[in-house]
Design an enzyme around this catalytic site. Structure first.
Site, PDB file in Angstrom:
ATOM      1  CE  LYS A  85      -0.800   0.260   4.802  1.00 59.78           C
ATOM      2  NZ  LYS A  85       0.008   1.448   5.271  1.00 59.78           N
ATOM      3  CB  THR A  86       3.723   2.361   1.726  1.00 59.20           C
ATOM      4  OG1 THR A  86       3.494   2.029   3.030  1.00 59.20           O
ATOM      5  CG2 THR A  86       4.783   3.474   1.648  1.00 59.20           C
ATOM      6  CG  ASP A 131      -1.277   4.818   5.053  1.00 62.65           C
ATOM      7  OD1 ASP A 131      -2.007   3.703   4.720  1.00 62.65           O
ATOM      8  OD2 ASP A 131       0.017   4.491   5.514  1.00 62.65           O
ATOM      9  CD  GLU A 132      -2.282   1.725   8.591  1.00 66.00           C
ATOM     10  OE1 GLU A 132      -3.351   1.242   8.691  1.00 66.00           O
ATOM     11  OE2 GLU A 132      -1.037   1.169   8.457  1.00 66.00           O
ATOM     12  CD  GLN A 142      -3.081  -4.815   8.566  1.00 65.98           C
ATOM     13  OE1 GLN A 142      -2.108  -4.506   9.176  1.00 65.98           O
ATOM     14  NE2 GLN A 142      -3.155  -4.830   7.174  1.00 65.98           N
ATOM     15  NE  ARG A 151       1.915  -6.839  11.367  1.00 61.74           N
ATOM     16  CZ  ARG A 151       1.277  -6.136  10.129  1.00 61.74           C
ATOM     17  NH1 ARG A 151       2.191  -5.088   9.726  1.00 61.74           N
ATOM     18  NH2 ARG A 151       0.266  -6.445   9.633  1.00 61.74           N
TER      19      ARG A 151
END
Length: 739
Positions: free
Chosen positions: A33-34, A218-219, A249, A602
């Site tokens: 996504k980044t 973002d997020e 998330q 993770r």
């Protein structure tokens, strides 16, 4: 094809190219996504759809903002600063420019949690309230939660349904007045006051709406109501809003995050384009399939299935230790083995549900001589000496700040006692001015008598430092403070190791200031430095280059990735927590499951999940079942080391016997099951006493507390009670009424 589009998969490319109109990108863990966000910004700049100053990209941490900015600037030279910032940083910039319209000076201060608590303590004292009933930390928590929802003091009072809530609403009102008098904002007000500014002055809102042609967030699943309103007010004019997030998330409800913001995006923008990024570039397929198997049990989600073209990799290793010490030694032993196979210490992380588990894990690292670091956010800035230095800097920048003045006026000791400070504050209140204005013109107040001499000495020092701050670099100003105040000299006189460590911390702050000046040549001012330090977030302190194993909570791990992950304390009562198991709501259990999903994803190559049959909690041994979430991971993805040379056990909810030891009904909400015969107390039987918010109760372990909330659970009311030790959830049968 533009170089910016090279290397993107089809869905990533579609997200980059769709520049006009609302866009929702559902980005699974490790799906790049980044990369999409940075390439999208670079594409807009390269095609001259907007200049760098006409794009606003918002992330949740300074670290993420810095990395995104650097990646954009590497991808395309735009000739100016790319505006990537956190919500709070974006609002600070707006308030520095236009906050004067609300009556604030541009040199306002941003108060941290301890500053805010100190202000509230003063208010509680001034109103002759019981500081045990109204604890500053608890009151601040209530106020912050209301600010997240954009609820004002008057709105809070309207919602109050008991005396305590009414009093907190009054404290909230006084707190806001004191913040204004101190020319200060807390974190919640940075966004709320910006919204107030936009509402009161539509022309200011239109200015920023015109400025930002493209807004990227973002997020988005972690936004609260205030952040949601901020974004949508800015985007309502041009509607070029791109939000990126993953409903699977969303793990910050306790901070006010509202998962409905991302789930209802298409209701807010019916014409929105929705793109799902489902290819994972991080984890092996066994790890990814396990994560998918867990999260599919949640109902409140949009739905997606991550996939990867990576090999299957090693299965997840599960181990059930005899005790928490055994668990820590198992983890340490396996870290040693992995390092011997070529892994570095800093490629390994140990994750856990709560910080209390870090003690035993850390002891295991020490016994095995493994270097480790416990990641707890900005602890450096919470040490007394750094808070003292920062209070000096904030006071120099904003002399109206009562909190900072009170902290430094007698540090180091200069003969100005608490009674004098209190009299200064009272004099300031009578004359409708600040405490420093009283000190600055102390000659006008003969009632201070001989104490005026010490106050004049402090004033002269303060005025010199304030004048120096206009021309001296921040790093030199730090040097001036600790030299001219005698702070370092006092520590040197102590001559012990603790004092030496404190001195080294102060020198490190000077180094931090020097680094800031080097990295921000366009604006190395004291104001910019204070803003950066004030907005440090939880994981900004993590140094991935450090040669040590990282120990951190699952919440702090979000956004990070490690080749090897150990997930410790995987037990009912810990993960999910006892509060969720005994009386929690379905959406709370779903958030716990999302937290597990974050933890699993993770891991890049190896994942270990561990739990213990017994562990010390709250000073007593408890015996926990493996987490109920273990059943949701298919056994084909797990290698169980708990029962070598025997058939792996299943962990059904009906299983209550391990060897010789029977486990009774769960009655201990501190987490775990009580071993032995059924208690003779009435703790496990329904209470015959009815309770309501505001009632006083007594509990054997926690003492006297105040009932905050009452809800039904398992036939016996579940009480939310505020004790001196904190807020606890207990069944009514576990407490006695205080008459």
């Amino acid at each position: 094809m533009s170089d910016i589009l090279k290397g993107l998969n089809p869905m990533q490319r579609e997200a980059v190219l769709h520049t006009e109109g609302p866009l929702l990108i559902i980005a699974g863990a490790g799906s790049g996504k980044t990369r999409v966000l940075t390439h999208r910004i670079a594409y807009i700049l390269e095609n001259r759809l907007a200049s760098a100053g006409e794009i606003l990209a918002i992330t949740f941490t300074n670290k993420a903002a810095r990395e995104m900015r650097e990646r954009v600037e590497r991808a395309v030279f735009c000739g100016s600063y790319v505006n990537v910032s956190t919500f709070h940083s974006a609002c600070v910039k707006i308030l520095r420019r236009d906050g004067h319209l609300l009556g604030y000076n541009k040199n306002f201060t941003i108060y941290d949690t301890s500053d805010c608590e100190r202000l509230i303590k003063n208010i509680i004292k001034q109103n002759d309230l019981d500081d045990k009933t109204f604890k500053a930390r608890s009151v601040l928590s209530y106020i912050s939660s209301f600010k997240n929802e954009c609820i004002t003091p008057s709105g809070m009072r309207e919602k109050a349904d008991n005396f305590r809530a009414e009093m907190i609403a009054d404290i909230y009102a006084d707190y806001q007045k004191e913040l204004f008098r101190n020319n200060a904002f807390d974190f919640g007000d940075l966004i709320n006051k910006t919204l107030e500014l936009f509402t009161a002055y539509p022309e200011v809102l239109r200015k920023y709406q015109n400025q930002y042609k493209y807004i990227l967030v973002d997020e988005y699943q972690d936004t609260n109501t205030a952040q949601y309103l901020f974004v949508n007010m800015l985007a309502s004019y041009r509607r070029n809003l791109c939000v990126v997030g993953d409903d699977d998330q969303s793990i910050y409800a306790f901070r006010g995050a509202n998962i409905q913001n991302i789930l209802s995006f298409e209701e807010d923008y019916p014409d929105a384009k929705v793109i799902k990024l489902e290819q994972n570039y991080r984890s092996t397929s066994s790890i990814l399939d396990a994560a998918n198997a867990v999260i599919k049990n949640n109902e409140g989600r949009k739905g997606k299935t991550l996939w990867t073209d990576k090999p299957e990799g090693e299965p997840i290793t599960f181990y059930r230790a005899d005790s928490d010490r055994d668990e820590a030694l198992f983890i340490a032993d396996n870290i040693k083995r992995l390092v011997n196979k070529g892994y570095s210490y800093n490629s390994i992380a140990v994750l856990y549900r709560n910080n209390a588990l870090s003690r035993a894990l850390g002891e295991g690292m020490v016994k095995a001589s493994i270097p480790y670091v416990v990641v707890r956010g900005h602890s450096f800035y919470e040490t007394a000496e750094i808070k003292d230095m920062m209070a000096y800097l904030k006071f120099i920048y904003n002399p109206n700040s009562q909190v900072d003045l009170e902290r430094i006026i007698n540090v180091p000791k200069r003969g100005i006692g608490a009674a004098t400070i209190e009299r200064i504050s009272q004099t300031a209140a009578r004359n409708n001015t600040s405490s420093y204005e009283v000190i600055k013109h102390i000659e006008k107040y003969p009632e201070f008598g001989t104490r005026s001499k010490k106050l004049k000495e402090f004033r002269d020092l303060a005025e010199e430092l304030i004048e120096d701050s206009l021309t001296v670099p921040v790093s030199d100003l730090v040097d001036e403070i600790y030299t001219r105040t005698g702070y370092i000299a006092e520590l040197m006189a102590e001559g012990d190791l603790v004092a030496q460590n404190r001195i080294e911390n102060i020198y490190e702050l000077k180094s931090k200031a020097a680094d800031f000046e080097e990295q921000n040549p366009d604006d190395p001012s004291l104001a910019a430095f204070l803003d950066e330090i004030s907005l440090v977030s939880d994981t900004d302190a993590l140094n991935s280059d450090e040669g040590a194993v990282s120990l951190l909570t699952l919440h702090a791990s979000k956004g990070l990735e490690f080749p090897v992950v150990f997930l410790a304390g995987f037990e009912d009562g810990i993960f999910p927590s006892s509060l969720v198991i005994f009386g929690g709501k379905p959406d709370e259990l779903e958030e716990e499951r999302r937290l597990l999903y974050v933890g699993i994803t993770r891991a890049e190559e190896r994942l270990f999940i561990t739990c213990a049959k017994s562990r010390m909690q709250h000073g007593s041994p408890v015996f926990n079942l493996p987490s109920r979430f273990l059943e949701e991971i298919p056994t084909k993805y797990i290698k169980d080391l708990s029962y070598e040379n025997s058939t792996p056990k299943t962990y059904g909810r009906d299983r209550r016997v391990y060897g010789e030891r029977a486990v009774t009904k769960p009655i201990n909400v501190s987490g775990g099951y009580v071993v032995g015969s059924k208690p003779k107390t009435s703790a496990s039987t329904p209470s015959k006493v009815s309770y309501k918010p505001g009632d006083k109760v007594r509990q054997l372990k926690y003492g006297i507390g105040t009932v905050i909330e009452v809800s039904l659970a398992s036939g016996d009311p579940l009480l939310t009670i505020e004790f001196k030790a904190g807020i606890k959830k207990l069944y009514a049968g576990m407490v006695k009424p205080v008459k």
